[in-house]
Design an enzyme around this catalytic site. Sequence first.
Site, short mmCIF file in Angstrom:
data_model
loop_
_atom_site.label_atom_id
_atom_site.label_comp_id
_atom_site.label_asym_id
_atom_site.label_seq_id
_atom_site.Cartn_x
_atom_site.Cartn_y
_atom_site.Cartn_z
N GLU A 192 -36.27 -22.49 37.09
CA GLU A 192 -36.82 -21.77 36.05
C GLU A 192 -38.38 -21.61 35.86
OE1 GLU A 192 -36.39 -24.50 32.27
OE2 GLU A 192 -37.04 -26.11 33.33
N LYS A 239 -36.08 -32.50 26.90
CA LYS A 239 -37.45 -31.65 26.44
C LYS A 239 -38.32 -32.96 26.40
CE LYS A 239 -38.75 -27.81 24.29
NZ LYS A 239 -39.57 -27.15 25.07
N1 PXG Z 1 -37.53 -24.31 29.95
C1 PXG Z 1 -38.60 -25.13 29.70
C2 PXG Z 1 -39.07 -26.26 30.81
C3 PXG Z 1 -39.12 -25.06 28.48
O1 PXG Z 1 -40.14 -26.00 28.26
C4 PXG Z 1 -37.81 -23.18 28.22
C5 PXG Z 1 -37.32 -23.36 29.07
C6 PXG Z 1 -36.96 -22.44 26.95
O2 PXG Z 1 -36.10 -22.93 26.04
P1 PXG Z 1 -35.86 -22.52 24.46
O3 PXG Z 1 -35.04 -23.18 24.02
O4 PXG Z 1 -37.28 -22.48 23.89
O5 PXG Z 1 -35.48 -21.04 24.74
C7 PXG Z 1 -38.56 -24.10 27.46
C8 PXG Z 1 -39.04 -24.13 26.20
C9 PXG Z 1 -45.05 -24.03 24.89
C10 PXG Z 1 -43.75 -23.95 24.52
O6 PXG Z 1 -45.89 -24.76 24.09
C11 PXG Z 1 -42.78 -24.12 25.49
C12 PXG Z 1 -41.37 -23.98 25.39
C13 PXG Z 1 -40.94 -23.85 23.90
C14 PXG Z 1 -41.89 -23.69 23.15
C15 PXG Z 1 -43.37 -23.81 23.25
O7 PXG Z 1 -45.44 -23.68 25.94
N2 PXG Z 1 -40.53 -23.92 26.26
#
Ligand code: PXG
Length: 290
Positions: free
Chosen positions: A184, A151
């Site tokens: 995804e 991330k």
């Molecule tokens: N794939 C990607 C590429 C992400 O960035 C998820 C899956 C989901 O992961 P979690 O652990 O959150 O279930 C993410 C998470 C935003 C934002 O500001 C994006 C995410 C999380 C929080 C905020 O758009 N992405």
Amino acid sequence: MGLWIYLDGKFVNEKQAKISVFDHGLLYGDGVFEGLRTYDGRFFRLRQHIQRLYKSAKAIMLEIPVSMEEMIDIVVKTVKKNKLKDSYVRVVVTRGVGDLGLDPRKCPKPTIFVIASKIKLYPEEFYEKGLTVVTIPTRRNLTESINPAIKSLNYLNNILAKIEATNAGAMEGLFLNNEGYVAECTGENIFIIRENILSTPPISAGALDGITRDAVLQLGKELGMETREELLTRYDLYNADECFLTGTAAEIIPVTIIDGRKIGSGSPGEMTDKIRKAFHKLTLTEGEIF
Ligand code: PXG
């Protein structure tokens, strides 16, 4: 008044929360982040998020100058300082201030900041009627280039995907990996349901090891479904009974149209609804109170 931001050991007002133009997080996208939530004062899977942050940091050889326990404490204090019960927390660690060359050895001290605020990705109506998703032309980063499991602050792959989805008139973009398998969405993992089988692509297909994804796989089992992490093609998606996305920001949101194909009945599915309710309950019961 504005928010209190944690920045390198201090709480500062959001107007004073500034970082250097020489910070490599800004100059090169060199850093890592996390996004987590609190629900009614409960921190949802905080430890898991912080562990993932340290794994991302390890992958880019960034040594975070505070321990995991200290980071947990910083996150908790930031939420409390802002008197938030329901919040979205962004934890960011950059390589820090360096010179104009990309060599990370020139950055002696990582920058740490934590923002506790709110987030709403999609208007409420989309949780009721479902999202329209399109496959976007940009492929997900290769696992052997910038591994999507990291991330990182380098989210241009995702941003391009978002732009392409918006240009195509859709709310979300579906990433395929370089082999053409489903990876995804721009900031969410994807799930389908076929005959009581809950499936999502494996992390190795180019997906983030989502914490909501993990919770949903667990809930699926508890609801009596068979769960699978398996390679999926667009054909599998088009012919699914139900489809939904998961993420900390989006939570669980149904998908009703993909590339112009109606998914199942064209309305959010029954099992998706059950999983959404179970997830909502989990967020209000499982999280740690500090
Ligand atoms: N794939 C990607 C590429 C992400 O960035 C998820 C899956 C989901 O992961 P979690 O652990 O959150 O279930 C993410 C998470 C935003 C934002 O500001 C994006 C995410 C999380 C929080 C905020 O758009 N992405």
